[in-house]
Scaffold this active site. Structure first.
Site, PDB file in Angstrom:
ATOM      1  N   CYS A 174      39.524 -55.732  49.944  1.00  0.00           N
ATOM      2  CA  CYS A 174      40.652 -56.090  50.810  1.00  0.00           C
ATOM      3  C   CYS A 174      40.230 -57.131  51.838  1.00  0.00           C
ATOM      4  O   CYS A 174      41.076 -57.717  52.494  1.00  0.00           O
ATOM      5  CB  CYS A 174      41.205 -54.864  51.513  1.00  0.00           C
ATOM      6  SG  CYS A 174      40.054 -54.198  52.703  1.00  0.00           S
TER       7      CYS A 174
ATOM      8  N   GLU B 151      42.340 -41.884  41.352  1.00  0.00           N
ATOM      9  CA  GLU B 151      42.119 -41.230  40.058  1.00  0.00           C
ATOM     10  C   GLU B 151      41.276 -42.107  39.132  1.00  0.00           C
ATOM     11  O   GLU B 151      40.815 -41.657  38.096  1.00  0.00           O
ATOM     12  CB  GLU B 151      43.454 -40.843  39.411  1.00  0.00           C
ATOM     13  CG  GLU B 151      44.425 -41.979  39.113  1.00  0.00           C
ATOM     14  CD  GLU B 151      45.312 -42.366  40.305  1.00  0.00           C
ATOM     15  OE1 GLU B 151      44.817 -42.374  41.456  1.00  0.00           O
ATOM     16  OE2 GLU B 151      46.495 -42.697  40.068  1.00  0.00           O
TER      17      GLU B 151
END
Ligand code: NAD
Length: 499
Positions: A281, A176
């Site tokens: 990541c 979002e």
């Protein structure tokens, strides 16, 4: 201010829940759009419609599905600058990095162009007298992709490409915080020929995710995000009988051996530690030099490099090294962790706290920090900081450095810099981490290999993209058959396409 939308049945659809989230401009700290947060009812309707669309899509032969990917790939290339800018505008990463985000996703779409060879089955001729066996790979039905903020193009593309080309319909729930790129990719897929309803992009938060996880029509969930949420989603999806692969956070170590080229190692650490403000990541967040001499020399090399990093908004040009972090909360959290590291006794050799970007004082910028003398008990070592902070943990021996890496609960990526092939080979064989770099700092495998961490960095089996993705998004059906007569009557003289 723009109100964003969902992408349902091949059209933009206004949110119906009256719940919205702000989409920020991380460089200015201003709200630049509102994204609707879908209700459980909206999710249910999107899934039901996807299930209807999936039937015809699954019946479309693999080669035709692959052709949609070919056109999609061309469109992504044509719109590369626009998509890269869209990524940077909401995420804050530099424009070259925004385009890189799109490019690494496009490479998975390129593999999907050859999907028929991954989707074809197996055949045993004469398994018994007059008996043949064949196995086919069939799509699962409607699957879901739930993706993080930090690669708004790449990870949605990693999910949608293999899932769709395998004949599934997909409900994609992007982050979002950075929803626009996924919405634009859905429009391009439609232009490429994807039938309406086969890809539904539904924006939302936990309510939308939980509705996806509890819906019986959803057959599989591919998630990427932080470890606590990955573990939660894996548990709930599995207990509802779904296939799930959930990729989580990371703490990636880079061992620097005494024989390593220290300039190259320092460049690698700075690029992999601070690129995208550390919001990757596969960022290297822990440097592990072996021996005091290596550690001291590495500090000498690192400090000036880190101090000269150029921070700025993505609009400031291609020579900016990294931009702001994603939210005010992330900025506060990272600065708080740096404070904590100082309190816990680590040596702060470069202090990024208090960095203010001139002209962008309300932006979520965080200066680069570098800690030395970090120990495994410290919070800055234990937590995934996900910001521009590099920690150095000194090791006495190679075995100590290896043990440190292996004892860490995360296992996404790691690297070793050395001139010794024996040590490198030993490291690659023994380390319990999914992706390993040898003199290579961010070892994200190419798209025809697969991507996946070990330990707390991934829950479930099979990796993302490459051959594993086609296994994850299909199931095998095996037919044993026996026929009592041979070929059909009459000749077929035309050389026809199978389809
Ligand atoms: P996040 O876990 O906060 O969010 C990921 C997704 O989960 C989003 O779509 C979000 O809306 C949803 N979500 C968030 N909280 C939820 C809840 N309580 N219940 C249900 N759904 C929820 O992650 P993020 O901050 O967007 O992304 C950063 C994280 O992702 C880092 O930890 C990073 O290491 C990780 N990551 C991992 C990989 C990988 O392949 N291993 C790749 C990229 C990012």
């Amino acid at each position: 201010m723009d109100d964003l939308y969902h992408w349902i049945d091949g059209k933009r659809a206004k949110g119906g829940s009256d719940r919205f989230a702000d989409v920020m401009n991380p460089a200015t700290g201003e709200v630049q759009a509102r994204v609707p947060l879908a209700s459980a009812q909206e999710i249910g309707a999107a899934i039901a419609s996807a299930a209807r669309a999936q039937v015809g899509w699954a019946a479309t032969n693999p080669q035709r599905r692959a052709r949609v990917m070919m056109t999609f790939g061309q469109l992504i290339n044509q719109h590369m600058d626009e998509l890269g800018e869209l990524v940077s505008r909401e995420h804050g990463k530099t424009l070259p990095d925004g385009r890189g985000d799109v490019q690494r996703g496009l490479e998975v779409i390129e593999v999907c162009m050859g999907a028929p060879s991954h989707l074809k089955g197996e055949f045993t001729d004469d398994g018994g007298p007059g008996i043949d066996l064949y196995s086919m790979r069939q799509p699962l039905g409607v699957v879901a992709g739930i993706t993080p903020f930090n690669f708004p193009a790449m990870i949605p593309l990693w999910k949608m490409g293999p899932a769709l080309v395998s004949g599934n319909a997909m409900i994609l729930k992007p982050s979002e915080r950075c929803p626009s790129t996924a919405l634009r990719l859905a429009e391009l897929l439609q232009e490429a020929g994807l039938p309406d309803g086969v890809l539904q992009v539904v924006n939302g938060d936990k309510e939308a995710v939980d509705a996806i996880l509890d819906d019986d029509t959803i057959q599989a969930v591919g998630f990427v995000g932080s470890t606590p949420i990955a573990q939660y989603i894996y548990g709930r999806a599995c207990s509802n009988g779904k296939r799930a692969q959930c990729f989580g956070g990371a703490k990636n170590h880079m061992i620097v051996m005494p024989d390593a080229d220290l300039d190259k190692a320092a460049d690698a650490l700075v690029g992999a530690g601070f690129g995208a403000a550390g919001e990757r990541c596969m960022a290297i967040s822990v440097a592990v030099p072996v021996g005091k001499k290596t550690a001291d020399a590495l500090v000498e090399k690192l400090v000036p490099r880190i101090e000269s990093l150029k921070i700025g908004p993505y609009t400031a040009g291609d020579d900016v090294d990294f931009g702001p972090v994603i939210t005010r909360a992330a900025q506060d959290r990272i600065n708080g962790l740096v404070d904590k590291g100082v309190d816990e006794g680590a040596t702060l050799r470069v202090d990024g706290r208090g960095f203010r970007m001139q002209g962008y004082e309300d932006g979520f910028f965080v200066g680069a920090s570098f800690f030395d003398d970090v120990t495994p008990e410290m919070e800055i070592y234990r937590q995934e900081i996900f910001g521009p902070v590099l920690c150095q943990v000194r090791a006495d021996t190679y075995e100590d450095a290896l043990k440190l890496t292996m004892d860490n609960p995360y296992g996404n990526g790691c690297a070793i810099f050395t001139a010794d092939g024996d040590v490198a080979r030993d490291f690659a064989h023994r380390v319990n981490v999914g992706m390993v770099g040898i003199n290579f700092p961010i070892p994200v495998p190419l798209s025809y290999h697969t991507f996946g961490g070990w330990k707390k960095s991934a829950f479930g089996d099979l990796n993302q993209y490459g051959p594993d993705a086609f296994r994850f998004y299909t199931r095998t059906k095996t037919v044993t058959e026996r026929w009592f007569s041979g070929i059909k009557d009459g000749a077929e003289t035309a050389f026809r396409a199978m389809d």
